[in-house]
Design a protein around this motif. Structure first.
Motif, mmCIF file in Angstrom:
data_model
loop_
_atom_site.group_PDB
_atom_site.id
_atom_site.type_symbol
_atom_site.label_atom_id
_atom_site.label_comp_id
_atom_site.label_asym_id
_atom_site.label_seq_id
_atom_site.Cartn_x
_atom_site.Cartn_y
_atom_site.Cartn_z
ATOM 1 N N GLN A 168 -5.832 1.249 -1.973
ATOM 2 C CA GLN A 168 -7.295 0.961 -1.748
ATOM 3 C C GLN A 168 -7.669 1.827 -0.814
ATOM 4 O O GLN A 168 -7.194 2.181 0.398
ATOM 5 C CB GLN A 168 -7.433 -0.486 -1.408
ATOM 6 C CG GLN A 168 -6.939 -1.326 -2.549
ATOM 7 C CD GLN A 168 -6.987 -2.907 -2.126
ATOM 8 O OE1 GLN A 168 -6.430 -2.897 -1.160
ATOM 9 N NE2 GLN A 168 -7.767 -3.785 -2.522
ATOM 10 N N ILE B 76 -2.844 -6.004 -6.890
ATOM 11 C CA ILE B 76 -3.490 -4.759 -6.417
ATOM 12 C C ILE B 76 -2.535 -3.718 -7.115
ATOM 13 O O ILE B 76 -1.262 -3.669 -6.400
ATOM 14 C CB ILE B 76 -3.649 -4.629 -5.162
ATOM 15 C CG1 ILE B 76 -4.386 -5.695 -4.239
ATOM 16 C CG2 ILE B 76 -3.941 -3.313 -4.505
ATOM 17 C CD1 ILE B 76 -4.233 -5.931 -2.912
ATOM 18 N N ARG C 235 0.869 -1.018 0.126
ATOM 19 C CA ARG C 235 -0.068 -0.072 0.104
ATOM 20 C C ARG C 235 0.841 1.176 0.006
ATOM 21 O O ARG C 235 0.551 2.395 -0.450
ATOM 22 C CB ARG C 235 -0.922 0.261 1.125
ATOM 23 C CG ARG C 235 -2.124 1.064 1.085
ATOM 24 C CD ARG C 235 -3.038 0.984 2.073
ATOM 25 N NE ARG C 235 -4.189 1.847 1.834
ATOM 26 C CZ ARG C 235 -4.196 3.247 2.087
ATOM 27 N NH1 ARG C 235 -3.089 3.805 2.753
ATOM 28 N NH2 ARG C 235 -5.165 4.032 1.616
ATOM 29 N N THR D 35 -12.565 -4.208 -3.393
ATOM 30 C CA THR D 35 -11.691 -4.850 -3.860
ATOM 31 C C THR D 35 -10.800 -5.707 -2.608
ATOM 32 O O THR D 35 -10.167 -6.390 -2.987
ATOM 33 C CB THR D 35 -10.757 -4.434 -4.874
ATOM 34 O OG1 THR D 35 -10.018 -3.278 -4.248
ATOM 35 C CG2 THR D 35 -11.689 -3.908 -6.076
#
Length: 591
Positions: free
Chosen positions: A147, A143, A96, A153
């Motif tokens: 997000q 990914i 991320r 998702t």
């Protein structure tokens, strides 16, 4: 600079993200100060380096390998001892952080070439992250964006391996094309050559995995990946400016790569750098010399037998090699052997004295005690004190990647042999067989390691890979991609003991070092360690015995079953994550 650093640290806290795909990410800040200047991008990009292995990760990297005896059999290999409840590695926080950077690195205040350089770095680290995940779990969710809290998702199913690995390859190609740094003397920063070298590793793994793991139906694309591996390796070989370290001659040049405080710049491409000035150390000595702290990892004899004679002939072609005692079997061999384990001339510094240091049986179970990653001063043995920097990627691996990819493609030539396997063996002091690839397959390698391989050159490349990269953390991944999991059941055997109650001088310094006995110990002699190899000890099977009872190879933990199951080629998805997101499914055999 302080302002940028403060902003960066606050942003990192905000971007901490989620522990795994089943947890919701925290809200983020805009980070405008970060993305509006090259300095801000640089500070942010520094956080990506946490994805790389630490020096301690490298130290323990081969603790589970076919050639490694250790204190206990890993739960992974004990029948019924490992399940999805014990599985780990499903951590998505670094991703991320990387994806947030990729999505927000678009400020026109920064020149496009500069933005693309840092995008290249981000995509390199995303490729590294995903390669680790695919090696461990196979199919994983791809990914490509940060997000949000309510992003549905977060609970998607896993994506096919093909989609994920194609994305990894695209990231690496972008990194190679756009990273502008071509050299880094510290060997701590990712450069264009780092990306190319890593691409050769990734593509070799995927190409051979698809070739030998035939159950996935991907064999038709294997050669595409192998071609990419060879091309990437060749790029490093022709434009990288690297070479095999030769300083110290054949007796020291190999090990010098692993015990130097500053990375050996000629060979090391990327390193986990130790720095006493910043209190950055590793615990290699503590791990490899302690009777209690580490796993007492020792090489096994079946593997040690693969080290060639110094003239380039197989050690196993020598008459009577099976019963040669330790002091004789280690003579006249590939000089990497004496730089990997304690042999006759190994010495250590203890205070102001330099002392002979044969294998110590309070550590080793087999007699083959590793020294490759340790320092020779006993000062470093008692904690996290090591100051040696350890390679993450080095030129020798690139040569091996190139050789293996070309051999698997059927295009490996004598000229290729000379600049790869021949060069590695020449650095190791081997004098014969350096100018042409072999024509006759080695029977020992076929019988004990690779019964399905008849290509003589490919067998030697695999021999060379095992020896050159031993204890650097590659072995289990190699076993996986070659589909040779049954090697993990190999007997943990040690050196040959001719008789009970016969003290052995392991380094021929005129002083006896160890003796093996059953039942009652002999009258002690100064300097001799006595090892009880009775069939039973304290009413139980003795884990350390001699193969023939009163003579033969040492054996360790033969009474503890190790059973390979093909499901072990992939780890199970951790149970806790599957409970929250059932769409993840489970890998075959772990249901």
């Amino acid at each position: 600079m302080k302002q940028y650093l403060t902003t960066f640290l606050l942003l990192c806290l905000a971007l901490a993200g989620c522990d795994s795909l089943d947890q919701e990410p925290e809200a983020t800040v805009t980070g405008s100060a970060v993305f509006s200047s090259e300095r801000g991008l640089e500070l942010y990009a520094n956080s990506f380096y946490d994805v790389l292995p630490t020096a301690n990760d490298i130290v323990r990297g081969d603790a589970m390998a076919d050639y490694a005896a250790r204190t206990q059999v890993p739960d992974f290999l004990l029948p019924g001892a490992f399940s999805a409840r014990q599985s780990s590695g499903w951590d998505w926080r670094p991703l991320r952080n990387i994806n947030y950077f990729i999505a927000n690195n678009n400020n026109p205040a920064v020149a496009p070439a500069v933005r693309n350089h840092y995008l290249g770095l981000a995509r390199f680290f995303r490729a590294w992250f995903y390669f680790d995940k695919v090696k461990r779990f196979g199919d994983v969710p791809w990914i490509g964006k940060p997000q949000s809290v309510d992003d549905p998702t977060l609970y998607n199913a896993r994506d096919p391996r093909t989609l994920v690995m194609d994305s990894v390859l695209a990231d690496l190609n972008f990194a190679i094309q756009n990273i502008t740094t071509t050299a880094d003397n510290s060997r701590s920063l990712v450069t264009k050559q780092t990306a190319a070298a890593f691409k050769s590793r990734v593509c070799l793994f995927e190409g051979t995995f698809r070739k030998y793991q035939t159950g996935y139906g991907l064999t038709g694309s294997a050669n595409q990946w192998l071609t990419e591996a060879a091309t990437a390796a060749e790029q490093v070989m022709t434009t990288g400016g690297f070479s095999l370290n030769a300083a110290g001659g054949t007796d020291r040049a190999y090990r010098q790569v692993f015990i130097s405080q500053a990375p050996v710049g000629s060979e090391v491409i990327l390193a986990a750098v130790s720095d006493p000035a910043l209190s950055v150390y590793n615990d290699a000595n503590w791990w490899w010399t302690s009777a209690t702290y580490g796993s007492r990892v020792s090489l096994i004899r079946t593997f040690v037998n693969t080290y060639l004679n110094i003239d380039g002939t197989p050690f196993t072609s020598k008459d009577g090699y099976e019963t040669l005692p330790f002091a004789q079997e280690v003579k006249g061999r590939d000089k990497r052997l004496q730089q990997t384990i304690r042999t006759g001339d190994y010495r250590r510094t203890n205070g102001n004295a330099t002392e002979a240091a044969p294998p110590v049986f309070s550590y080793t179970y087999t007699g083959y005690q590793p020294i490759k990653l340790t320092l020779d001063d006993t000062y470093y043995d008692g904690g996290t004190r090591n100051i040696n920097s350890l390679p993450i990627i080095r030129y020798a691996e690139v040569l091996l990647n190139y050789a293996e990819a070309k051999a698997e493609l059927g295009t490996f030539t004598n000229a290729d042999w000379v600049k790869t396997i021949g060069a590695l063996r020449q650095r190791a002091g081997i004098t014969g067989g350096l100018t042409a690839k072999p024509a006759v397959a080695d029977a020992y390698l076929q019988t004990n390691y690779f019964p399905g391989i008849s290509d003589a050159a490919l067998l030697e490349i695999r021999r060379e890979r095992g020896i050159e990269l031993v204890l650097e953390g590659f072995r289990f991944a190699d076993i996986t991609r070659w589909r040779r999991g049954p090697l993990m059941e190999m007997t943990w055997n040690g050196f040959y003991v001719p008789a009970l109650n016969q003290p052995l001088d392991l380094n021929e310094d005129g002083k006896n070092d160890v003796a093996f006995y059953q039942n009652t110990a002999p009258t002690p002699a100064a300097g001799v360690t006595y090892v009880n190899v009775s069939p039973t000890l304290n009413g139980r099977a003795n884990p350390q015995q001699l193969k023939n009872g009163t003579s033969g190879e040492l054996t360790w933990l033969t009474n503890v079953p190790r059973k390979w199951d093909d499901k072990f080629y992939l780890y199970p998805i951790p149970e806790a994550d599957r409970l929250i997101n059932p769409k993840l499914g489970q890998n075959p055999g772990w249901e």
